[in-house]
Every structure is written in C-alpha cells, then in structure tokens.
Design a protein around this motif. Structure first.
Motif, PDB file in Angstrom:
ATOM      1  N   PHE A  47       0.849  -1.189   0.000  1.00 22.05           N
ATOM      2  CA  PHE A  47       0.000   0.000   0.000  1.00 22.05           C
ATOM      3  C   PHE A  47       0.882   1.235   0.000  1.00 22.05           C
ATOM      4  O   PHE A  47       1.970   1.235   0.597  1.00 22.05           O
ATOM      5  CB  PHE A  47      -0.905   0.028   1.232  1.00 22.05           C
ATOM      6  N   SER A  48       0.400   2.297  -0.632  1.00 22.26           N
ATOM      7  CA  SER A  48       1.185   3.530  -0.686  1.00 22.26           C
ATOM      8  C   SER A  48       0.260   4.738  -0.599  1.00 22.26           C
ATOM      9  O   SER A  48      -0.854   4.730  -1.123  1.00 22.26           O
ATOM     10  CB  SER A  48       1.992   3.588  -1.988  1.00 22.26           C
ATOM     11  N   LEU A  49       0.762   5.776   0.063  1.00 20.51           N
ATOM     12  CA  LEU A  49       0.043   7.039   0.161  1.00 20.51           C
ATOM     13  C   LEU A  49       0.124   7.764  -1.178  1.00 20.51           C
ATOM     14  O   LEU A  49       1.196   7.835  -1.788  1.00 20.51           O
ATOM     15  CB  LEU A  49       0.673   7.900   1.261  1.00 20.51           C
ATOM     16  N   ILE A  50      -1.000   8.308  -1.638  1.00 23.16           N
ATOM     17  CA  ILE A  50      -1.043   9.077  -2.886  1.00 23.16           C
ATOM     18  C   ILE A  50      -1.778  10.380  -2.614  1.00 23.16           C
ATOM     19  O   ILE A  50      -2.951  10.379  -2.248  1.00 23.16           O
ATOM     20  CB  ILE A  50      -1.755   8.295  -4.006  1.00 23.16           C
ATOM     21  N   LEU A  58       2.694  18.214   1.945  1.00 22.09           N
ATOM     22  CA  LEU A  58       2.520  17.710   3.306  1.00 22.09           C
ATOM     23  C   LEU A  58       3.831  17.670   4.084  1.00 22.09           C
ATOM     24  O   LEU A  58       3.852  17.909   5.294  1.00 22.09           O
ATOM     25  CB  LEU A  58       1.891  16.319   3.263  1.00 22.09           C
ATOM     26  N   ALA A  59       4.936  17.374   3.414  1.00 22.13           N
ATOM     27  CA  ALA A  59       6.214  17.282   4.117  1.00 22.13           C
ATOM     28  C   ALA A  59       6.731  18.643   4.556  1.00 22.13           C
ATOM     29  O   ALA A  59       7.631  18.717   5.396  1.00 22.13           O
ATOM     30  CB  ALA A  59       7.241  16.579   3.241  1.00 22.13           C
ATOM     31  N   GLU A  60       6.167  19.708   4.000  1.00 18.32           N
ATOM     32  CA  GLU A  60       6.534  21.053   4.427  1.00 18.32           C
ATOM     33  C   GLU A  60       5.618  21.569   5.524  1.00 18.32           C
ATOM     34  O   GLU A  60       5.953  22.535   6.213  1.00 18.32           O
ATOM     35  CB  GLU A  60       6.503  21.997   3.223  1.00 18.32           C
ATOM     36  N   LEU A  61       4.479  20.917   5.708  1.00 24.55           N
ATOM     37  CA  LEU A  61       3.508  21.327   6.724  1.00 24.55           C
ATOM     38  C   LEU A  61       3.606  20.512   7.996  1.00 24.55           C
ATOM     39  O   LEU A  61       3.356  21.021   9.097  1.00 24.55           O
ATOM     40  CB  LEU A  61       2.086  21.204   6.166  1.00 24.55           C
ATOM     41  N   ILE A  62       3.968  19.245   7.865  1.00 25.40           N
ATOM     42  CA  ILE A  62       3.904  18.298   8.983  1.00 25.40           C
ATOM     43  C   ILE A  62       5.310  17.891   9.395  1.00 25.40           C
ATOM     44  O   ILE A  62       6.120  17.465   8.549  1.00 25.40           O
ATOM     45  CB  ILE A  62       3.089  17.056   8.571  1.00 25.40           C
ATOM     46  N   ASP A  63       5.600  18.000  10.672  1.00 20.21           N
ATOM     47  CA  ASP A  63       6.894  17.601  11.200  1.00 20.21           C
ATOM     48  C   ASP A  63       7.054  16.084  11.127  1.00 20.21           C
ATOM     49  O   ASP A  63       6.156  15.326  11.555  1.00 20.21           O
ATOM     50  CB  ASP A  63       7.013  18.069  12.655  1.00 20.21           C
ATOM     51  N   GLU A  64       8.167  15.620  10.603  1.00 19.76           N
ATOM     52  CA  GLU A  64       8.375  14.180  10.430  1.00 19.76           C
ATOM     53  C   GLU A  64       8.405  13.450  11.763  1.00 19.76           C
ATOM     54  O   GLU A  64       7.861  12.343  11.888  1.00 19.76           O
ATOM     55  CB  GLU A  64       9.669  13.912   9.672  1.00 19.76           C
ATOM     56  N   GLY A  65       9.020  14.061  12.774  1.00 28.66           N
ATOM     57  CA  GLY A  65       9.074  13.419  14.081  1.00 28.66           C
ATOM     58  C   GLY A  65       7.697  13.219  14.673  1.00 28.66           C
ATOM     59  O   GLY A  65       7.401  12.152  15.243  1.00 28.66           O
ATOM     60  N   GLU A  66       6.831  14.227  14.534  1.00 27.90           N
ATOM     61  CA  GLU A  66       5.466  14.111  15.053  1.00 27.90           C
ATOM     62  C   GLU A  66       4.690  13.051  14.284  1.00 27.90           C
ATOM     63  O   GLU A  66       3.937  12.266  14.874  1.00 27.90           O
ATOM     64  CB  GLU A  66       4.763  15.467  14.972  1.00 27.90           C
ATOM     65  N   LEU A  67       4.892  13.017  12.977  1.00 26.26           N
ATOM     66  CA  LEU A  67       4.224  12.002  12.157  1.00 26.26           C
ATOM     67  C   LEU A  67       4.638  10.602  12.598  1.00 26.26           C
ATOM     68  O   LEU A  67       3.801   9.708  12.766  1.00 26.26           O
ATOM     69  CB  LEU A  67       4.551  12.231  10.684  1.00 26.26           C
ATOM     70  N   GLU A 118       9.486   8.224   3.826  1.00 27.58           N
ATOM     71  CA  GLU A 118      10.529   9.049   3.228  1.00 27.58           C
ATOM     72  C   GLU A 118       9.927  10.365   2.770  1.00 27.58           C
ATOM     73  O   GLU A 118       8.701  10.487   2.634  1.00 27.58           O
ATOM     74  CB  GLU A 118      11.172   8.337   2.028  1.00 27.58           C
ATOM     75  N   LYS A 119      10.800  11.345   2.519  1.00 26.79           N
ATOM     76  CA  LYS A 119      10.376  12.628   1.945  1.00 26.79           C
ATOM     77  C   LYS A 119      10.885  12.730   0.516  1.00 26.79           C
ATOM     78  O   LYS A 119      12.000  12.321   0.214  1.00 26.79           O
ATOM     79  CB  LYS A 119      10.956  13.795   2.749  1.00 26.79           C
ATOM     80  N   GLN A 123       6.685  16.088  -0.443  1.00 37.35           N
ATOM     81  CA  GLN A 123       5.626  15.163  -0.080  1.00 37.35           C
ATOM     82  C   GLN A 123       6.210  14.014   0.747  1.00 37.35           C
ATOM     83  O   GLN A 123       7.398  13.708   0.664  1.00 37.35           O
ATOM     84  CB  GLN A 123       4.942  14.588  -1.335  1.00 37.35           C
ATOM     85  N   TYR A 124       5.349  13.381   1.528  1.00 35.28           N
ATOM     86  CA  TYR A 124       5.739  12.161   2.229  1.00 35.28           C
ATOM     87  C   TYR A 124       5.436  10.953   1.362  1.00 35.28           C
ATOM     88  O   TYR A 124       4.355  10.852   0.767  1.00 35.28           O
ATOM     89  CB  TYR A 124       4.984  12.032   3.554  1.00 35.28           C
ATOM     90  N   GLU A 125       6.392  10.053   1.287  1.00 32.90           N
ATOM     91  CA  GLU A 125       6.168   8.751   0.671  1.00 32.90           C
ATOM     92  C   GLU A 125       6.034   7.750   1.810  1.00 32.90           C
ATOM     93  O   GLU A 125       7.020   7.397   2.463  1.00 32.90           O
ATOM     94  CB  GLU A 125       7.310   8.388  -0.268  1.00 32.90           C
ATOM     95  N   LEU A 126       4.816   7.319   2.051  1.00 33.38           N
ATOM     96  CA  LEU A 126       4.496   6.417   3.150  1.00 33.38           C
ATOM     97  C   LEU A 126       3.956   5.130   2.560  1.00 33.38           C
ATOM     98  O   LEU A 126       3.005   5.153   1.766  1.00 33.38           O
ATOM     99  CB  LEU A 126       3.463   7.057   4.073  1.00 33.38           C
TER     100      LEU A 126
END
Length: 430
Positions: A47-50, A58-67, A118-119, A123-126
């Motif tokens: 599965f992958s986030l799209i 999203l990667a500029e709005l959301i802190d990776e550590g918090e995510l 990953e970023k 964007q985040y690649e989840l």
C-alpha cells in the motif's frame, strides 16, 4: 459534549492521539479483512500514500518526528476486551456473529505492521508491505493521521478565541446542512467521512449532530469506534481494493477479465442482504454490467463512487430492467464527493425509481472551506491504495480518468481487456 476548541487549544497528543483504537476505522475494512483472511491469506500486497492534491506539500507542513510518533502509537494499539465483545456479539446488518471465531482470534492479537516513510519533493512517501490482511488495516489510520496533522499545523497558528469562533462557524455550517436535509422526505443518509475527517472529535460531533438533527433519516456511520460508542449502526460493504488486488494476481488476460466477478463470488459466500452491494466502477461500470453474470442482477444493489452519478444510476437501472429485475426494489448508494445540494438533487431524481441512499464523506466531516485565511483548511484528495500484489502492479481505471492509477502500459492493457474507451474527466475535489 466535548468543547473541541478548548481541546485543540490545550492539545497534548499523548492524551488525545489521532488514532485511539484498532476499530477507529471504517467497517468495510473489517468485512474485507475477514474475506481476505479466508480467501487470500498468502497474498503479499504493498500500500502507498497518494496525494492527488499536489499543491499541498505535506512534508513542508507536517513535522516528520510528530508524524512518526503518531504512526508508532497506532502500531502500539490492540483490540480491547470491550471492542472484541462488541465485534463478536453485536448484530450487524441483521446478522449476529458476523465475524468468525478464527478471524477474531487472529484480530485480537493483531498489531499494525512496520511502515516505510521518506520525503520527496515536498511530499511524504508512506508505504506498507506484507500480508494483505495485515497491511490493509493501515489505510484508514494512515489517512486520518496525515489529514489531522495537516489540520493541526494550521490550528496551531490560531489563538484561543479564533479557535472558538472557527468551531462555532463550522458547527453552524454543518447544522444548516442538516436543517436542509431533514426537510427531504424518505431520505436515508450515513456518515462515510472517516478517512478524510478533520479530526476524530469533529467526526464524533458530526455524527451526534446527525443523530439529533435527522432522526431516522440518519442510518449509521462507517466508523466502528463511533458506532460502538454512540450505539448506532456500523455501515459499510466493500471497496475497490478487492478487485484491484484480485486483478493483479490474475495470471493472464482471461483470468484478469474474470477477476472482478471472482471477488463477488467469494464475497457472497459470506454475506447476504444489504451487504450484497456491487461496486462496479473499478474497471468501468458500463462494461462491468454488460459482461456481468446473471446471478449478480439478483444482488441487493450498487454503489456509485465515480463518474457522473446520474449516468451511473441510470446505467444500473437500465441493466436491472434488461435482466428482468425491478429497479424499485434495488438499493443505489451514492458516495462520491457528496454535499447537501447533490444529495438533494440525486434524491429528487431517483426516489421512487430505486431505494436511494447516501454515504456522506469528506464534505460532512471536513468542511472548513472559507473559514480561515487562504482557505488553509480546505479538504484535499489524499488516498492510500494497494499499488502492488505479489510483485505485480495494481490498476484502477474508474469511471473518472482523474481517479485512475497504475503504470501506463498496464493501464493500456486493462483498458483493452475491459474494453474501456474514451472517458470524460471530472475534477476531483475530495
């Protein structure tokens, strides 16, 4: 009733996590999970986030550590005794013991598997990869975490009274929709808004508002946790994920052409009544119905989830009539991009011709449009899809080419196999 604005102002996520339960997800995920657990236990799926709304980085709005903290917290959850008792003993769609003992024994021990984050280009690649019946349970938690963290990034910039006014305006906006809808006779509507909700607290508030404002017009929620707590019906059937993975597992073109029907053969081995709902648009509604075996015409209804909803419903009505079925006895569930205007228009057009019902999603649980500067809380189109199965890419054609996905060469192959010609693009908002 929770004071949401004050809760947001005092936010400490360890006290108020985004995903707070293994059943804070849509009911259809559990129904599908049980079917996959029985029929495809060895399938390996990714599965992958799209993010279809590429202008929202999203990667500029959301802190990776918090995510990561929220994703890790979701992995720590397991089914509670009360939740297990509800799933084992409750009546769903008129049926007791919907979930079999072997499935429940597995689910009670289940923990969400590992993830990859990953970023790239803002964007985040989840992604999640593993046994299908395990990784599929990441879809809803992943979406709700990303959606709410984006909202929190905006709300964190607001002061206490700004938040009070914001939520007062959002509540008024929703209540005005409810007041319009409760004037419509014979309307049936459910909450389908988990995946792109503003927050859990807001979805819960929306459900309570619907319960009080709409009475019997409101028939339930897709969210299992809210259904359990508020003692309303859990609503849901199946999704595009099933035919997409079955198709990817097909060994040749002949097996590919039959894959969408094999899904439904497996489904009807477990379910009946209002769970016998066809979702025909994965590879084009018109062709799916033209090639459908006769036994499918006897199913309870159809869900319309892409393309022009009027055209989709009219196609279904004509198909039922051609198979000797009475459309007035059939259920048509509309669930694509609904708001109150479209709900009312579709109800007026089809009420009496079919048993129309509505799954109200993002524009129920995440309509903050026009309420903050730059429309920074507007809903956007984020999905988490199965992108590969046993190493083969998945494909979705849809009735709206703007919702299609898959490698171009595979998309061309699927269009050939399913005889899909030119399609009309429709803008995707949510």
């Amino acid at each position: 009733m929770v004071d949401i604005a004050t809760r947001v102002w005092n936010h400490k996520w360890k006290i108020d996590p985004i995903v707070r339960s293994m059943i804070d997800l849509d009911f259809y995920k559990l129904l599908m999970c049980q079917s996959i657990f029985r029929n495809k236990p060895d399938a390996r799926v990714e599965f992958s986030l799209i993010n279809r709304s590429s202008d929202i980085h999203l990667a500029e709005l959301i802190d990776e550590g918090e995510l990561r903290e929220h994703l890790d917290y979701a992995r720590s959850l397991s089914l509670t005794r009360g939740e297990s008792t509800w799933l084992r003993g409750n009546t769903f769609y008129g049926k007791r013991q919907m979930f079999r003992p072997d499935f429940m024994e597995w689910f009670e021990q289940m923990r969400l598997p590992e993830y990859k984050l990953e970023k790239r280009d803002g964007q985040y690649e989840l992604s999640f990869e593993g046994a299908w019946h395990e990784v599929m349970l990441w879809e809803i938690p992943a979406l709700t975490i990303l959606m709410e963290l984006r909202g929190r990034a905006v709300l964190n910039q607001m002061k206490k009274f700004e938040l009070q006014v914001l939520y007062a305006r959002a509540m008024t906006k929703l209540w005005e929709k409810v007041e319009r809808l409760r004037k419509v006779p014979d309307l049936k509507i459910a909450d389908f808004g988990t995946r792109r909700r503003h927050s859990f607290l807001w979805q819960d508030w929306c459900v309570q508002a619907m319960m009080e404002g709409l009475g019997d017009t409101f028939i339930g929620t897709s969210n299992c946790l809210i259904a359990m707590r508020r003692e309303v019906e859990a609503i849901g059937t199946n999704a595009h994920e099933l035919p997409m993975v079955y198709a990817a597992l097909a060994e040749d073109d002949a097996a590919l052409a039959q894959a969408p029907y094999q899904v439904l053969e497996d489904w009807q081995d477990e379910h009946d009544g209002n769970l016998l709902i066809i979702l025909p648009d994965t590879y084009g509604t018109k062709g799916f119905l033209e090639r459908a075996p006769d036994w499918l015409a006897g199913w309870t209804g159809i869900r319309i989830d892409s393309g022009d909803p009027v055209e989709g419903a009219e196609t279904a009505i004509a198909w039922w009539e051609s198979r000797g079925e009475d459309p007035r006895e059939k259920l048509v569930i509309f669930s694509d991009g609904l708001d109150e205007d479209r709900i009312i228009d579709l109800h007026h057009r089809f009420n009496g011709r079919v048993r129309a019902s509505f799954g109200w999603g993002t524009l129920l649980t995440n309509d903050f449009m026009g309420l903050v500067p730059d429309d920074a809380l507007r809903p956007f189109s984020l999905v988490c899809k199965a992108v590969a199965a046993n190493g083969m890419p998945t494909v979705k054609l849809s009735d709206n080419p703007n919702k299609s996905m898959g490698p171009p060469e595979e998309v061309a192959r699927y269009k050939r196999v399913f005889e899909v010609g030119e399609q009309t693009p429709i803008a995707v908002t949510v």
